[in-house]
Structure formats: structure tokens, C-alpha cells
Design an enzyme around this catalytic site. Sequence first.
Site, short mmCIF file in Angstrom:
data_model
loop_
_atom_site.label_atom_id
_atom_site.label_comp_id
_atom_site.label_asym_id
_atom_site.label_seq_id
_atom_site.Cartn_x
_atom_site.Cartn_y
_atom_site.Cartn_z
N ASP A 142 50.58 -6.75 42.84
CA ASP A 142 51.08 -7.44 41.80
C ASP A 142 51.99 -8.64 42.11
O ASP A 142 53.25 -8.09 42.33
CB ASP A 142 51.71 -6.45 40.62
CG ASP A 142 52.05 -6.88 39.57
OD1 ASP A 142 51.80 -8.08 38.91
OD2 ASP A 142 52.89 -6.28 38.88
N PHE A 168 50.64 0.80 44.46
CA PHE A 168 50.89 -0.73 43.65
C PHE A 168 52.18 -1.28 44.60
O PHE A 168 53.16 -0.65 44.81
CB PHE A 168 51.34 0.02 42.46
CG PHE A 168 50.27 0.59 41.42
CD1 PHE A 168 49.46 -0.46 40.85
CD2 PHE A 168 49.86 1.74 41.70
CE1 PHE A 168 48.59 0.49 40.11
CE2 PHE A 168 49.13 2.39 40.96
CZ PHE A 168 48.26 1.64 40.13
N LYS A 169 51.91 -2.43 44.93
CA LYS A 169 52.88 -3.35 45.51
C LYS A 169 53.56 -4.31 44.52
O LYS A 169 52.66 -5.11 44.09
CB LYS A 169 52.35 -3.89 46.75
CG LYS A 169 53.40 -4.90 47.61
CD LYS A 169 52.59 -5.70 48.60
CE LYS A 169 53.79 -6.72 49.23
NZ LYS A 169 52.99 -7.42 50.04
N ILE A 170 54.53 -3.88 44.22
CA ILE A 170 55.09 -4.92 42.89
C ILE A 170 56.01 -5.75 43.28
O ILE A 170 57.14 -5.43 44.29
CB ILE A 170 55.90 -3.88 41.90
CG1 ILE A 170 55.11 -2.62 41.55
CG2 ILE A 170 56.46 -4.63 40.89
CD1 ILE A 170 53.65 -3.23 40.61
#
Length: 307
Positions: A142, A168-170
Site C-alpha cells: 500500500d 500488508f506493507k503500509i
Amino acid sequence: MAQAQPYRGVFPVAPTIFDDAGRLDLEGQKRAIDFMIDAGSDGICILANFSEQFALTDDERSAVQKTVLDHVAGRVPVIVTTTHFSTHICAERSRAAQDAGAAMVMIMPPYHGATIRVGERGIHEFYSRVSDAIDIPIMIQDAPVAGTPLSAAFLAKLAKDIANVSYFKIETAQAASKLRELIELGGDAIVGPWDGEEAITLIPDFDAGATGAMTGGGYPDGIRQIVDAYFAGDSEKAALLYQQWLPLINYENRQCGLAACKALMKEGGVIRSEAVRHPLAPMHPAVREGLLKVARRLDPLILRWGK
């Protein structure tokens, strides 16, 4: 497919190594990987944006993937970025990465240029079809570069609906708040909420529940010190260590970008050339000297490894 032991810790992005003429340097690539493992990386990500994946041909991608996965030989898990606008091509890339030994694939939502975007229904179908093609976890990246809004609620829905979507890589603004909301909404479907962006928001993201950090590849030893202290429950020690390393983290994030890791590797004798691919410009000598000045105060392994 959630792992029995979820991937956690420090998984830096490996740069793609070129010679001075801009050709792949696969021997240099192996040395870069060996350094990153010696520096304490819990795992490694390849072919990401900080790997200049957008400047590689498909054949070069395949060569880097095979070289790295063969050379790592299971020493640490390797995440392969398989981002592509086409669902079919992304699925093919992801299957090839799995077959080559990847532990996970990282994928941005489909986008092209500044304006070609896909709505939520299309994004859901995209990740669902890619998931159907593989048996390993998918990390959704993301990142602002995709220009695609992905709400925490939508990301949680993807995690609940799609078998392999679990990491999830935010990297968006107010990442900690988004991670906190994602974990709250997604529950057990969120196997790996991760920090990104060279650890510039590391402590707030871990306070929000992040369990992994995908940073630049230059100083995993420094990031490990911070993360290990945090995981051990000593948040005060982690904060003090973060303050020590923050000038270097900040210099990489705000002044150098993806060229920082290569400059440090060249300086420390890890690789022979710090070339980035044109039209990316070489780092200005004054910026490079500023980077090294900050790094030398910390004595990271990268400045000693190849000497």
C-alpha cells in the site's frame, strides 16, 4: 495460506546491482545478498521499487530472481515483488516466483502512470485470481506510488475474502493509524501488518501493532537492534536506539532514496559499482558525502564488510 510461524522482523529490500555500464552484475548481486544476511536480515525482498524493478527487462527480472534464490538457498526467506498491471502477467510472475523458491510475493494494486486506475471490484478480482495461481502468502504493498486509495476496511475485506492475502506493507501517510485500524478490522486475517518506507515511521508503526519492517538494504544491523529491543519488551531501549539511527534513516529517506544502499555498499567494498539505471541520476557528490558522514558515526557493518 497463513504460515504456522508468521514471518516477522526485518526484511530489507535488496538493490539490483549493475556494473558501470548499466548491465546486471550477478556476482555483485550475490555479495550484496551475503552482506544483508550477515548484517542480520530476518529475510530479504527482491525486485521491489527500491530494487529498480521498473528499469528491468523480464529476462533480467528472471535472472535476478534465479540468482538470488539459488544463492540464498534457504538461509532466509525471500519475498519477490511481482507487481504488474495485468492480472494474468502478475499471476504468472507470482507462480514463477513460488516455483523458484520464494516465501512470499509482494504486489501493488494495478495502476499505470498518473491516471490509469482500477476500482475496488477490479482490485478484488485481481488479487483473487493471483491468489488462485499460488500457494504462498501475498503481501499487498500500500504505497503512494500506486496512486490507488486502499482503505483499511477494503484491505481487511481482501484479507478475509482471499486465501493468500495476509501481509500488508503500509507506506501511506499516517501509517500507524492505518495499521491500527487494519488490525482492528481484519483480526486474525491480518497475519503480517508491516512497516515500510525505510523505517521512517518504525516506532509508531510497531506501537500500532506492526510485526515486520521492510527497509532499505544498507543497515539491517541497525534496524535489527531497534526491532530486537522492541520485541524483547524494552520499548525505552528501542526508542534510544531509534534516536541513534534516525539521522541515517532520515538521510536515506529524504535525501538519497534507493541510491543510498548502493553508495554505502560501494564504500564498504560490498559491490564494485553503485550505478543506478538511467534516467535515474547518480547521487550528487555532496549528498553522498553527507550520507557517509552520517553513516560513519554509527559504524554500520556495511562500511566494514568488504574490507
